[in-house]
Design a protein around this motif. Structure first.
Motif, PDB file in Angstrom:
ATOM      1  N   ARG A 123       0.847  -1.185   0.000  1.00  0.00           N
ATOM      2  CA  ARG A 123       0.000   0.000   0.000  1.00  0.00           C
ATOM      3  C   ARG A 123       0.886   1.240   0.000  1.00  0.00           C
TER       4      ARG A 123
ATOM      5  N   ARG B 103      -6.973   0.568  15.066  1.00  0.00           N
ATOM      6  CA  ARG B 103      -6.813   0.716  13.628  1.00  0.00           C
ATOM      7  C   ARG B 103      -5.565  -0.028  13.163  1.00  0.00           C
TER       8      ARG B 103
ATOM      9  N   MET C  70      -2.239  -0.835  10.976  1.00  0.00           N
ATOM     10  CA  MET C  70      -1.224   0.187  10.767  1.00  0.00           C
ATOM     11  C   MET C  70      -1.238   0.773   9.362  1.00  0.00           C
ATOM     12  N   SER C  71      -1.903   0.116   8.427  1.00  0.00           N
ATOM     13  CA  SER C  71      -2.104   0.788   7.145  1.00  0.00           C
ATOM     14  C   SER C  71      -3.553   0.720   6.724  1.00  0.00           C
ATOM     15  N   ALA C  72      -4.439   0.684   7.683  1.00  0.00           N
ATOM     16  CA  ALA C  72      -5.864   0.663   7.354  1.00  0.00           C
ATOM     17  C   ALA C  72      -6.375   2.080   7.151  1.00  0.00           C
TER      18      ALA C  72
ATOM     19  N   VAL D  98      -9.437   4.916   7.194  1.00  0.00           N
ATOM     20  CA  VAL D  98     -10.567   5.169   8.088  1.00  0.00           C
ATOM     21  C   VAL D  98     -11.769   4.340   7.640  1.00  0.00           C
TER      22      VAL D  98
ATOM     23  N   ILE E  88      -0.380   5.502  12.006  1.00  0.00           N
ATOM     24  CA  ILE E  88      -0.319   4.721  10.780  1.00  0.00           C
ATOM     25  C   ILE E  88       1.120   4.652  10.281  1.00  0.00           C
TER      26      ILE E  88
ATOM     27  N   PHE F 295      -1.163   6.868   2.503  1.00  0.00           N
ATOM     28  CA  PHE F 295      -2.200   6.102   1.793  1.00  0.00           C
ATOM     29  C   PHE F 295      -3.609   6.601   2.117  1.00  0.00           C
ATOM     30  N   GLU F 296      -3.768   7.332   3.214  1.00  0.00           N
ATOM     31  CA  GLU F 296      -5.112   7.728   3.664  1.00  0.00           C
ATOM     32  C   GLU F 296      -5.660   8.844   2.797  1.00  0.00           C
TER      33      GLU F 296
END
Lengths: 287, 287, 287, 287
Positions: free
Chosen positions: A178, B146, B148-150, B152, B177, D180-181
């Motif tokens: 990602r 959450r 760590m690379s999720a 929102v 993150i 990435f967010e």
């Protein structure tokens, strides 16, 4: 990476490549590149068998197919479960292709083990250590996908969790990470292949389908992965991508997959490798 | 986010804040900010009780402590397991502080449930859907960290997995993150607090310890999180950070935690909120 | 990408590949793959000429070399400046290899233009629009490197800034993006090659040296880039990497570069392309 | 960070905070927090003066406004250029607010210098070393925005380029990084504020508008930044965000800005700081 790790190349003398045998014909990690193909999810007996025969004809030597599907939404199709496992086992009988499928839950490891030849850990579960430990006690090889933001070092440590529990047959799978870029679903970390081949003796395969996210980008990523030194490819193929219940946009048609295989063979040959021989068609058919 | 989601603010009329009650005194998501503190791992009865009394005295109203620890290396300390759960239950009896601890495995949910007041899902397991579904059938609140690379949106969908299985008491936790920046362990996504408060009615707490990764950065992140609208904080405190078995670099001493609480109260007051009242020391039996 | 953009493939009828001619022999973007090689920085006449002859002998058809170096620290070696430009021009006279070098400042565009054949914009300046506009008024081709966190769409828009000012000879260069992974210096975005070839008619080359950051990883990335469809490679070669003033760890020796060229030719052939013919050695020497 | 760097806190004795004076009343980096506000771009005399009076009335003590705008597309509004500089100077005369505006090009530094009080380097130019060096020779303070994927260490090195050329008045600005967010335009790196305050003596301000990308998220980020220790805020305000020529979605109305100022003052007070006194309205001549 400290030297006593089981995954490591480094304990002197330098650890040779691990070759993982699956069934009688498949050897992952040797000079021949292994091609695994099949649908994202098993959707029905018909589509699974159609796909299995088609990918075998094109040269795949293993079949993939999801029975239990991890889905971001709880309301999305979650896979056919045990029924899919039985269909996968039937497809193996009919086509001779060993089967890899994902296991999501420690409580279904023994069920999946009974039907599948290789047990897959998905990207979301790469650091589900309970599952890794349970698979460390399995006699079946494990295909471990890199988490979507896992470093190479963390992927190796996840494999170490499996190996430390006794199962040394771990296949690593790069499937894209990602990043900020959105023109592909994930960013295929092509350099990770080279890094992994240096740091570990385990076989490294690549899933260009999840990295690309769009079918027309899959072939370029597939041949690049072979050029970079991947020991195998895992590719999503669906007889009718437009109607697939999951990952349709990134699935190749059998025809496109067949075309890709020619390109894969040419690039493999250019770097001094081969592609695993397809199964002899005559020998099969009666299951 | 389509409107019928259980996590969503949006089904008209606009969904009010969910307030989650833990024991008789704690309410997470109301006007008062909840402070959860304690060691990364339970290491012994002595250190746990010392920490519990200290954080209660400083104003924490819940106790955290790891019994089962997910560790990148299979050779690192994995937690004291069931013995730690019993110590956490004892600490609750003595201090009156309800307890939150992580559950790693679907097979230990009922064990953890018997001892803990709130069940934590760690960042690595945010998309372990088997675990989320199992927790959806629990009567205890779930604290969902959450990944760590999720995104929102993915965090909300993970909560939806719990809620769709019947457990509507989900507390969301932002903990930083993974980005390219390495001067902090993770990058605290302060904007996610504001986004979550708009998009969901669930309470949102923040773990500044894992975001910072270094104790001297924790206070700035903690008060920033309160200013941004967090409903609570979860902070690692250890009586002797230099000798901690895990996460020592990011653990506050009880003294530093006490100083931080004053700053937290001041900022909470500045934005029109309070901090949950500490438990009256006299009311507790032998503690 | 809206259709009227100059960079776009899409204005019907579909725009064919742009082929950019450099000097009499080099054509970037046609069926033959162009190999650009040379040192990170020009350090002296001797090392530049040694490198130039060596890369020509191995099959490179263009020479790279930094005269003005953008360095993170103001105290690091900043390049030899104009003296380096003169040495590059001399190297071209002696070897017949056209020269590409970076331009950092709008005020030195005309100086660099006098000596170089292709003007490079570095990753740090990809969104230095003043510089892009100035280069849009140049008669020399521009080699535009992707910014380290630029999206593919932003790279195309940066090229559009050059083209909108009149210079349609833009070569795009993928050189790795910044991600969380640290086992390579940058993450080569192999998928971007395929995306760019679909979205733009401009040639796309790859710099595996800056992506890898370590010399022993460069060959795998180089051949992967060719397999994925790159129109060229730009590779750092230094006669003595251990003593290089910049980027020594990622520079190949002339001998390693020679070995890589064989692999590049084999992979190019496997995908139906060639590598630009090296210059005939006998025809040169008199300049 | 090695000790002899000019940006560093560390040369013993520990370097105290640098306080940068702008005009007669503004001091950035002292105990009082400085509020800079104004439109993204200067669009007309009327809108600029309306905004300037409004933000002064609400308590801002500096005015921002773009004259030269770096835009991803060459076809987007590029700013009014020199005419905007003259309007900014007029706004300063009328309101008493010193002016900060971006400089994009080494050739316009002296022009911008004549009209502006502080020279801004935008995120895209953080590693445009020619520009940094030129600004290092200016007598005006420099406001240096962090590049969108620059590390804290790289931001400090960019400031070092300015300081090494003689200009020690550098204000650092955190404005969100690329991750990435996507629920915010950028991810505000709140931890970077704390890290910077430890590592450098230079003042650190925050731009919550570019981080948020959406006006309703700006206040939460602004007060969080103050709580985390920022020495100032730079906020986009537009009299009619819906019709703004750039960045309308992230611009506050004057009324919302006025409300935010009350929250900023309360949080500043909670952490023992003040907000710079607004200019006395009566003291200003014809304004």
């Amino acid at each position: 990476m400290s030297s006593p790790l089981l995954v490591s190349r480094i304990p002197a003398p330098r650890q040779p490549d691990t070759v993982i045998r699956v069934g009688e014909r498949v050897a992952i990690g040797g000079p021949a590149i292994t091609i695994i193909a099949g649908p994202c999810s098993v959707e029905s007996r018909g589509m699974l068998l159609d796909t299995a025969y088609a990918v075998r004809a094109a040269g795949a030597t293993m079949l993939r197919g999801g029975a239990f599907k991890p889905r971001t939404s709880p309301y999305a199709f979650q896979g056919m479960g045990e029924a899919a496992l039985e269909l996968l086992a039937e497809a193996r009988e009919l086509t001779g292709l060993p089967v890899v499928t994902e296991v999501l839950d420690v409580r279904t490891v023994s069920l999946v083990e009974r039907h599948a030849d290789v047990l897959q850990v998905g990207a979301r579960n790469m650091q589900n250590y309970s599952l890794l430990c349970e698979l460390g006690r399995s006699a079946k090889p494990v295909l471990l996908k890199r988490g979507m933001s896992a470093t190479v070092a963390e992927l190796l440590m996840a494999a170490e969790h499996v190996m430390a529990n006794g199962n040394t047959n771990v296949i690593l799978c790069e499937r894209g990470i990602r990043t900020f870029e959105t023109s592909t679903r994930n960013t295929l970390d092509i350099g990770a292949i080279a890094v992994l081949k240096l740091e570990t003796h385990l076989p490294v395969i690549v899933d260009p389908s999840h990295a690309a996210g769009r079918a027309h980008l899959v072939p370029a990523l597939a041949v690049a992965a072979v050029a970079a030194g991947a020991d195998g490819l895992m590719i999503e193929v669906h007889p009718s991508p437009a109607t697939a219940l999951s990952d349709g946009e990134q699935s190749l048609t059998p025809n496109d997959f067949d075309g890709l295989m020619d390109r894969v063979r040419a690039v493999a040959s250019a770097i001094g490798r081969t592609v695993s021989n397809p199964l002899p068609l005559l020998a099969l058919g009666t299951g």
